[in-house]
Design a protein around this motif. Structure first.
Motif, mmCIF file in Angstrom:
data_model
loop_
_atom_site.group_PDB
_atom_site.id
_atom_site.type_symbol
_atom_site.label_atom_id
_atom_site.label_comp_id
_atom_site.label_asym_id
_atom_site.label_seq_id
_atom_site.Cartn_x
_atom_site.Cartn_y
_atom_site.Cartn_z
ATOM 1 N N THR A 62 0.833 -1.198 0.000
ATOM 2 C CA THR A 62 0.000 0.000 0.000
ATOM 3 C C THR A 62 0.869 1.250 0.000
ATOM 4 N N ARG A 63 0.326 2.329 -0.543
ATOM 5 C CA ARG A 63 0.988 3.629 -0.472
ATOM 6 C C ARG A 63 0.585 4.401 0.782
ATOM 7 N N LEU A 64 -0.307 3.854 1.570
ATOM 8 C CA LEU A 64 -0.686 4.507 2.820
ATOM 9 C C LEU A 64 0.477 4.451 3.802
ATOM 10 N N ASP A 65 0.856 5.590 4.327
ATOM 11 C CA ASP A 65 1.881 5.635 5.370
ATOM 12 C C ASP A 65 1.203 5.290 6.692
ATOM 13 N N PRO A 66 1.519 4.141 7.298
ATOM 14 C CA PRO A 66 0.817 3.755 8.531
ATOM 15 C C PRO A 66 1.009 4.742 9.676
ATOM 16 N N ALA A 67 2.081 5.534 9.635
ATOM 17 C CA ALA A 67 2.278 6.540 10.678
ATOM 18 C C ALA A 67 1.210 7.624 10.611
ATOM 19 N N ARG A 68 0.521 7.709 9.484
ATOM 20 C CA ARG A 68 -0.516 8.725 9.305
ATOM 21 C C ARG A 68 -1.916 8.118 9.237
ATOM 22 N N VAL A 69 -2.016 6.846 9.588
ATOM 23 C CA VAL A 69 -3.304 6.154 9.553
ATOM 24 C C VAL A 69 -3.972 6.240 10.920
ATOM 25 N N SER A 70 -5.232 6.601 10.932
ATOM 26 C CA SER A 70 -6.026 6.557 12.156
ATOM 27 C C SER A 70 -6.581 5.144 12.301
ATOM 28 N N ALA A 71 -6.083 4.404 13.289
ATOM 29 C CA ALA A 71 -6.457 2.997 13.433
ATOM 30 C C ALA A 71 -7.971 2.772 13.486
ATOM 31 N N PRO A 72 -8.747 3.596 14.211
ATOM 32 C CA PRO A 72 -10.200 3.353 14.240
ATOM 33 C C PRO A 72 -10.874 3.477 12.880
ATOM 34 N N SER A 73 -10.203 4.138 11.930
ATOM 35 C CA SER A 73 -10.809 4.317 10.616
ATOM 36 C C SER A 73 -10.519 3.158 9.670
ATOM 37 N N LEU A 74 -9.678 2.203 10.081
ATOM 38 C CA LEU A 74 -9.365 1.081 9.202
ATOM 39 C C LEU A 74 -10.609 0.228 8.966
ATOM 40 N N PRO A 75 -10.835 -0.209 7.731
ATOM 41 C CA PRO A 75 -11.989 -1.070 7.453
ATOM 42 C C PRO A 75 -11.733 -2.487 7.968
ATOM 43 N N PRO A 76 -12.750 -3.335 7.992
ATOM 44 C CA PRO A 76 -12.561 -4.698 8.514
ATOM 45 C C PRO A 76 -11.742 -5.604 7.610
ATOM 46 N N PHE A 77 -11.678 -5.313 6.305
ATOM 47 C CA PHE A 77 -10.994 -6.191 5.361
ATOM 48 C C PHE A 77 -10.035 -5.389 4.485
ATOM 49 N N VAL A 78 -8.892 -6.003 4.161
ATOM 50 C CA VAL A 78 -7.996 -5.357 3.205
ATOM 51 C C VAL A 78 -8.516 -5.540 1.782
ATOM 52 N N CYS A 79 -9.135 -6.711 1.510
ATOM 53 C CA CYS A 79 -9.755 -6.993 0.214
ATOM 54 C C CYS A 79 -11.262 -7.160 0.416
ATOM 55 N N PRO A 80 -12.097 -6.332 -0.179
ATOM 56 C CA PRO A 80 -11.737 -5.240 -1.081
ATOM 57 C C PRO A 80 -11.748 -3.867 -0.418
ATOM 58 N N ASP A 81 -12.085 -3.792 0.888
ATOM 59 C CA ASP A 81 -12.382 -2.502 1.510
ATOM 60 C C ASP A 81 -11.222 -1.511 1.428
ATOM 61 N N LEU A 82 -10.044 -1.914 1.947
ATOM 62 C CA LEU A 82 -8.915 -0.988 1.946
ATOM 63 C C LEU A 82 -8.462 -0.684 0.527
ATOM 64 N N GLU A 83 -8.586 -1.667 -0.373
ATOM 65 C CA GLU A 83 -8.225 -1.434 -1.771
ATOM 66 C C GLU A 83 -9.126 -0.378 -2.405
ATOM 67 N N LEU A 84 -10.399 -0.372 -2.031
ATOM 68 C CA LEU A 84 -11.330 0.601 -2.597
ATOM 69 C C LEU A 84 -11.119 1.997 -2.018
ATOM 70 N N GLN A 85 -10.605 2.076 -0.796
ATOM 71 C CA GLN A 85 -10.456 3.357 -0.118
ATOM 72 C C GLN A 85 -9.101 4.010 -0.345
ATOM 73 N N SER A 86 -8.136 3.267 -0.871
ATOM 74 C CA SER A 86 -6.772 3.787 -0.927
ATOM 75 C C SER A 86 -5.988 3.067 -2.016
ATOM 76 N N PRO A 87 -4.809 3.591 -2.397
ATOM 77 C CA PRO A 87 -3.947 2.883 -3.352
ATOM 78 C C PRO A 87 -3.279 1.684 -2.677
ATOM 79 N N THR A 88 -4.009 0.599 -2.614
ATOM 80 C CA THR A 88 -3.567 -0.635 -1.966
ATOM 81 C C THR A 88 -3.794 -1.784 -2.930
ATOM 82 N N TRP A 89 -2.832 -2.709 -2.966
ATOM 83 C CA TRP A 89 -2.918 -3.861 -3.854
ATOM 84 C C TRP A 89 -2.635 -5.107 -3.022
#
Length: 267
Positions: A81-108
């Motif tokens: 992912t291009r998301l910098d985890p140091a700038r990620v708000s943990a409570p905002s993380l979705p429950p799944f990386v596929c497809p949720d995080l992929e849809l919300q961010s540049p993640t593969w």
């Protein structure tokens, strides 16, 4: 989602030993004191974790599955992912990386074929300079999980401790002895059973059709051909539905639970 993308200026991070990021993690994740082991506390989701630093093209990320929990269908997901985890708000993380995080961010990211991440297995994954995500389990063959990872900016490793994968441990890929066994799901084509009349694979017309594609349920393919289709196309050749997993056709029935997760249920 409370996260910011990294800038090109962030690329020169020190190449320290990979650890899990201490703060950017799913709601169910618990880390050990060294931040080497990530365990999902409950349920089957909310298990996203990140590396604490960017990963270079070609650099291997190795994890050992230390806890495999039955009762679920589908397991470990890996990617970048291009998301910098140091700038990620943990409570905002979705429950799944596929497809949720992929849809919300540049993640593969991609899921491993069913049966390829059992307790004790070592999963090694990386992205090359052409943006192709590869994985190797133990001493098995290199598998292409997906294409199209955008290069040219820092990439962090992202993993989803999902479903049957209950806990994983980061390893040093240059110093660890990997198991010599090859997962049965990656068995060589020559070991596939020959088919009798009316039971042959619809692709090779030689080996027995012995798999079921999830979620569409088509059972026309041998395990070798089914895994090739899963790796290269990820779409069922019959109905064009996206393939989420490849499971044995003779296993327990596959049902959809009220939570939308495919689960194996004993007879």
């Amino acid at each position: 989602m409370g996260a910011q993308l990294s800038s090109q200026a962030d690329t020169k991070a020190p190449q320290e030993t990979l650890r899990f990021h201490p703060e950017a993690k799913g709601a169910q994740v618990r880390l050990d004191a060294q931040r080497c082991t990530a365990r999902r506390n409950a349920t089957f989701h909310d298990g996203i974790v990140f590396s604490q630093r960017p990963v270079l093209p070609g650099e291997r990320v190795a994890v050992r599955v230390v806890w495999h929990e039955g009762g679920w269908c589908g397991g470990l997901r890996v990617g970048f992912t291009r998301l910098d985890p140091a700038r990620v708000s943990a409570p905002s993380l979705p429950p799944f990386v596929c497809p949720d995080l992929e849809l919300q961010s540049p993640t593969w990211a991609a899921m491993l074929p069913e049966g390829c991440a059992l307790a004790g297995d070592v999963v090694c994954f990386w992205v090359n300079r052409r943006g192709r995500l590869f994985v190797r389990v133990n001493s098995g063959p290199r598998l292409l999980l997906r294409k199209g990872v955008l290069m040219g900016a820092p990439l962090w490793a992202v993993m989803d401790v999902y479903g049957t994968t209950k806990a994983i441990k980061l390893l040093d890929p240059t110093a660890s002895a990997f198991p010599s066994t090859v997962p049965r799901a990656l068995i060589d084509e020559s070991l596939q059973p020959e088919a009798t009349a009316g039971e042959e694979c619809a692709i090779c017309f030689h080996h027995a059709a012995n798999t079921c594609l999830v979620p569409c349920g088509h059972t026309h393919f041998c395990s070798y051909c089914a895994l090739r289709v899963f790796r290269d196309l990820a779409k069922c050749p019959v109905c064009r539905w996206e393939i989420k997993a490849v499971v044995p056709a003779w296993g327990p029935p596959i049902l959809r639970t009220g939570e939308g997760l495919l689960m194996q249920v004993a007879n």
